[in-house]
Design an enzyme around this catalytic site. Structure first.
Site, PDB file in Angstrom:
ATOM      1  N   SER A 150      -1.813 -32.862   5.894  1.00  0.00           N
ATOM      2  CA  SER A 150      -0.884 -32.759   4.754  1.00  0.00           C
ATOM      3  C   SER A 150       0.264 -33.763   4.899  1.00  0.00           C
ATOM      4  O   SER A 150       0.590 -34.467   3.946  1.00  0.00           O
ATOM      5  CB  SER A 150      -0.358 -31.329   4.599  1.00  0.00           C
TER       6      SER A 150
ATOM      7  N   SER B  10      -2.305 -31.903  10.844  1.00  0.00           N
ATOM      8  CA  SER B  10      -1.377 -32.310   9.791  1.00  0.00           C
ATOM      9  C   SER B  10      -1.904 -33.402   8.869  1.00  0.00           C
ATOM     10  O   SER B  10      -1.274 -34.442   8.663  1.00  0.00           O
ATOM     11  CB  SER B  10      -0.023 -32.719  10.383  1.00  0.00           C
TER      12      SER B  10
ATOM     13  N   ASP C 298       6.091 -32.377  11.317  1.00  0.00           N
ATOM     14  CA  ASP C 298       4.876 -33.089  10.896  1.00  0.00           C
ATOM     15  C   ASP C 298       5.216 -34.394  10.182  1.00  0.00           C
ATOM     16  O   ASP C 298       4.631 -35.445  10.456  1.00  0.00           O
ATOM     17  CB  ASP C 298       4.038 -32.214   9.964  1.00  0.00           C
TER      18      ASP C 298
ATOM     19  N   SER D 265      -9.380 -38.914  -4.414  1.00  0.00           N
ATOM     20  CA  SER D 265      -9.577 -38.730  -2.983  1.00  0.00           C
ATOM     21  C   SER D 265     -11.064 -38.628  -2.714  1.00  0.00           C
ATOM     22  O   SER D 265     -11.808 -38.083  -3.532  1.00  0.00           O
ATOM     23  CB  SER D 265      -8.887 -37.446  -2.505  1.00  0.00           C
TER      24      SER D 265
END
Ligand code: ADP
Ligand code: MG
Length: 396
Positions: free
Chosen positions: A141, A139, A185, A80
């Site tokens: 995630s 969000s 979400d 990432s």
């Protein structure tokens, strides 16, 4: 065009290009494909999800992109932009929740949830880039989960239709990462449509795409990151949830969703604790505000939802008591500067405010919020204008 401040943590340049470049730099070859999933804002319907009620999120133009390619065996390597280190894990680590920790747990969790559901998940190399600010309540995630899920489903040719994906991504977050979240979400990140909000019944999980055409109405949604530290958010969330469950049991209903707004006064009269009464009033009236917002949007009366947004904020501030001074300041300043409606979005105690504004007025409103913050010595807020965007998708 509205001047935008970059979301905190975002690198510059197109996010899809960054994912491809990150893949090439990390693995020395181009990816087989790229998959994107958006962050989301909840237009209205806060703390209604665990009361079996209604929510109305929409996907943001801010998104997370995963560049990926298969690799032999049951091995997964993830990179990432947010981390200098690649994380590598095999089936052994995946099959035991808790073995992969930190940010890579969101990726391992998706692999785990797929394997647990009986899917033959292909080994893969992944590189992730994102414009969704992390930990701001938009969000990031669910965006990373949804993008990784889309990539693995495509790479493996897995038979997992979009309507079944939110549950699986939620399971990754609940059971592997260990974060107790509802289904909103992941549903938003996966199922939203461009130009629409997603009307989700949290009891039945039925969804309906509701037209939310800001452009046609000459409107924009300004998302303002309050930059307020999340104060005691976990404990406060748990106590709100417990109060709602207690109220439902005192009222003899499965969930507060089952208290019709027409019966609210009678229900409140049966509760002797003022705090519990206010919690119930928030949830019951908030469900109704979601339904009213949906009705207005269905009729194309987008401007008219403003007062519902603002009423939702007042209810969160006064009855549910989940706002903080930074958030209330942003809402008040936005309204004073001419926003049609404004509210905190997300679970509270920090996070973001959304304001519905005339498109040519977004700058003025953003400046007013910045000034109000400066007057109170709060850190400078960041903001971005957003349009309702599509859910997870493979990029060309
Ligand atoms: P939110 O979903 O509101 O942004 P969460 O705490 O639920 O906040 O999720 C944020 C976490 O998700 C991060 O701390 C990180 O572990 C993970 N995450 C999100 N986006 C990325 C990304 N692009 N790269 C790596 N990890 C990410
Ligand atoms: Mg999250």
């Amino acid at each position: 065009p509205v001047a935008q401040t970059a979301p905190p943590g975002a690198a510059s340049g197109d996010v899809a290009a960054r994912a491809a470049v990150g893949f090439h730099a990390g693995y020395g070859e181009p990816p087989a494909g790229r998959w994107a999933a958006p962050g989301r804002a909840n237009l209205i319907g806060e703390h209604t999800d665990y009361n079996d009620g209604f929510v109305l999120p929409f996907a943001l133009t801010l998104r997370t992109v995963v560049a990926a390619a298969p690799q032999p065996g049951e091995r997964w390597t993830v990179r990432s932009e947010l981390s200098a280190e690649a994380v590598e894990f095999g089936a052994d680590e995946v099959d035991e929740p808790g073995r992969v920790t930190g940010w890579a747990a969101y990726v391992a969790g998706v692999v785990w949830a797929l394997r647990e559901a009986g899917y033959d998940v292909p080994g893969a190399r992944l590189a992730i880039a994102s414009d969704v600010p992390v930990g701001s309540g938009l969000s990031s995630s669910a965006a990373i989960e949804a993008a990784v899920l889309a990539a693995l489903v495509d790479l493996g040719g897995l038979d997992l239709p979009a309507e079944k994906q939110p549950r699986l991504a939620q399971r990754a977050e609940n059971a592997y990462v260990g974060a107790p979240t509802g289904i909103m979400d992941q549903s938003a990140a996966i199922r939203c449509r461009e130009g629409h909000a997603l009307f989700l019944d949290c009891r039945t999980e039925a969804v309906e795409h509701i037209p939310f055409d800001l452009d046609a109405a000459g409107l924009a949604v300004l998302v303002i990151d309050s930059r307020a530290p999340h104060r005691h958010a976990d404990g406060e969330y748990a106590s709100r949830r417990a109060a709602c469950e207690r109220a439902a049991s005192l009222l003899g209903v499965p969930a507060l969703r089952d208290v019709p707004v027409a019966d609210l006064d009678a229900a409140l009269a049966r509760l002797d604790d003022d705090e519990i009464r206010r919690r119930v009033r928030h949830v019951v009236t908030e469900d109704q505000r979601v339904l009213d917002t949906v009705d207005l949007l269905r009729a194309g009366r987008v401007r008219e939802i403003g007062p519902l947004l603002t009423a939702s904020h007042a209810s969160m501030r006064d009855d549910f008591e989940i706002t903080v001074p930074e958030i209330d300041t942003a809402v008040e300043a936005a309204l004073a500067a001419g926003a049609l409606g404004a509210r905190m979005t997300g679970g509270g105690f920090g996070g973001c405010v959304l304001a519905l504004v005339d498109a040519d007025h977004a700058d003025t409103v953003a400046r007013a919020v910045t000034h109000a913050y400066a007057d109170r010595n709060f850190p400078t807020p960041t903001h971005v204008t957003v349009l309702p965007a599509p859910g997870a998708t493979r990029l060309a």
